[in-house]
Design an enzyme around this catalytic site. Structure first.
Site, PDB file in Angstrom:
ATOM      1  N   LYS A 189      -0.547   4.789   4.634  1.00 25.73           N
ATOM      2  CA  LYS A 189      -1.444   3.843   5.310  1.00 25.73           C
ATOM      3  C   LYS A 189      -0.969   3.597   6.734  1.00 25.73           C
ATOM      4  CE  LYS A 189      -3.828  -0.588   4.752  1.00 25.73           C
ATOM      5  NZ  LYS A 189      -5.140   0.026   5.032  1.00 25.73           N
ATOM      6  N   HIS A 243       0.836  -1.204   0.000  1.00 24.83           N
ATOM      7  CA  HIS A 243       0.000   0.000   0.000  1.00 24.83           C
ATOM      8  C   HIS A 243       0.872   1.256   0.000  1.00 24.83           C
ATOM      9  CE1 HIS A 243      -3.203  -2.813   1.226  1.00 24.83           C
ATOM     10  NE2 HIS A 243      -4.027  -1.900   0.753  1.00 24.83           N
TER      11      HIS A 243
END
Length: 269
Positions: free
Chosen positions: A159, A155
């Site tokens: 995040k 990600h």
């Protein structure tokens, strides 16, 4: 016309939800929520989302608009989500929860409260990911204990939670299909001299960097062959589309906590 309230309206997903709802013939954004001290409180949510003034100001309290909405879409933080969910339950409205990062106690509270209303909750609203979940259960059952299972997720560098809620859901799906308890067999990253892996452990590994929207790989490996199941989100719009579809579906669902798989296999309106 379905009245949608967007929680986390100024975040990346909140802006995409606003844009997506505006494109629906049967939906409109009627409320937009952010934390009370947010610098864009009072701004029009359409302007913040880049689609122009739609006459909906961003406010700091969900109760201020619950009476005019039909369904709340929540992409925010665990503590805020729980607070909002209690308010939605009190108002007997519907809700779609895409927040991740709940601890076990928070998750138990969400499940209890969500069961009292029409609610869809999933760590990933992408329809592709949820097809992947269904497929993994079948693959794991077919392979049994003969294949090692490793899960790798990647990600963007903003995040906060790790591993991702989606990776945990994938690991839980495989563990359940194999009759294992993830709390006992889950291994989260490896470092140092850890020795050979056990046959039944399920590895989960997180990568963070750049603007990766989301990538999940489930690797089944044994002597002589391997099978990888991969989902790549090229844009967070995939999550927004799934959340909007869930918001439309949940209004006609029976009361209770529902999974995106139910939305996925329902007849599309």
């Amino acid at each position: 016309m379905i009245g949608v309230i967007v929680n986390g309206a100024c975040g990346r997903m909140g802006r995409l939800i606003t844009q997506g709802v505006a494109q629906q013939a049967d939906m409109e954004v009627v409320g937009a929520i952010e934390y009370p001290a947010h610098p864009q409180i009072g701004s029009d949510v359409g302007v913040v989302a880049g689609i122009g003034d739609i006459g909906v100001p961003i406010i700091g309290e969900l109760n201020g608009v619950l009476d005019i909405g039909d369904v709340v879409i929540e992409f925010s933080q665990p503590a805020a989500t729980l607070q909002h969910l209690r308010q939605v339950v009190d108002a007997d409205k519907a809700m779609v929860i895409a927040t991740t990062g709940f601890n076990p106690e928070e998750l138990a509270a969400v499940r209890e409260l969500g069961g009292k209303i029409r609610c869809v909750m999933a760590p990933n609203m992408s329809l592709g990911v949820n097809v992947m979940i269904q497929a993994l259960a079948l693959i794991a059952k077919a392979f049994g204990d003969d294949y090692n299972v490793e899960i790798i997720e990647a990600h963007h560098n903003h995040k906060a939670d790790s591993p991702s809620g989606t990776a945990l859901r994938l690991a839980e799906t495989v563990a359940t299909a194999l009759g294992r308890d993830l709390a006992e067999v889950g291994v989260y990253g490896r470092h140092g001299i850890v020795g050979p892996r056990s046959q039944k452990e399920i590895g989960v590994h997180a990568v963070r960097g750049g603007d990766i929207a989301g990538e999940h790989t489930v690797l089944f490996a044994t002597e002589g062959e391997q099978l990888s199941v991969v989902h790549r989100a090229h844009s967070p719009e995939a999550f927004a589309k799934g959340a909007i579809r869930a918001a439309r579906w949940v209004l006609d669902a029976p009361k209770g906590l529902h999974d995106v798989s139910e939305v996925l296999f329902a007849k599309k309106k």
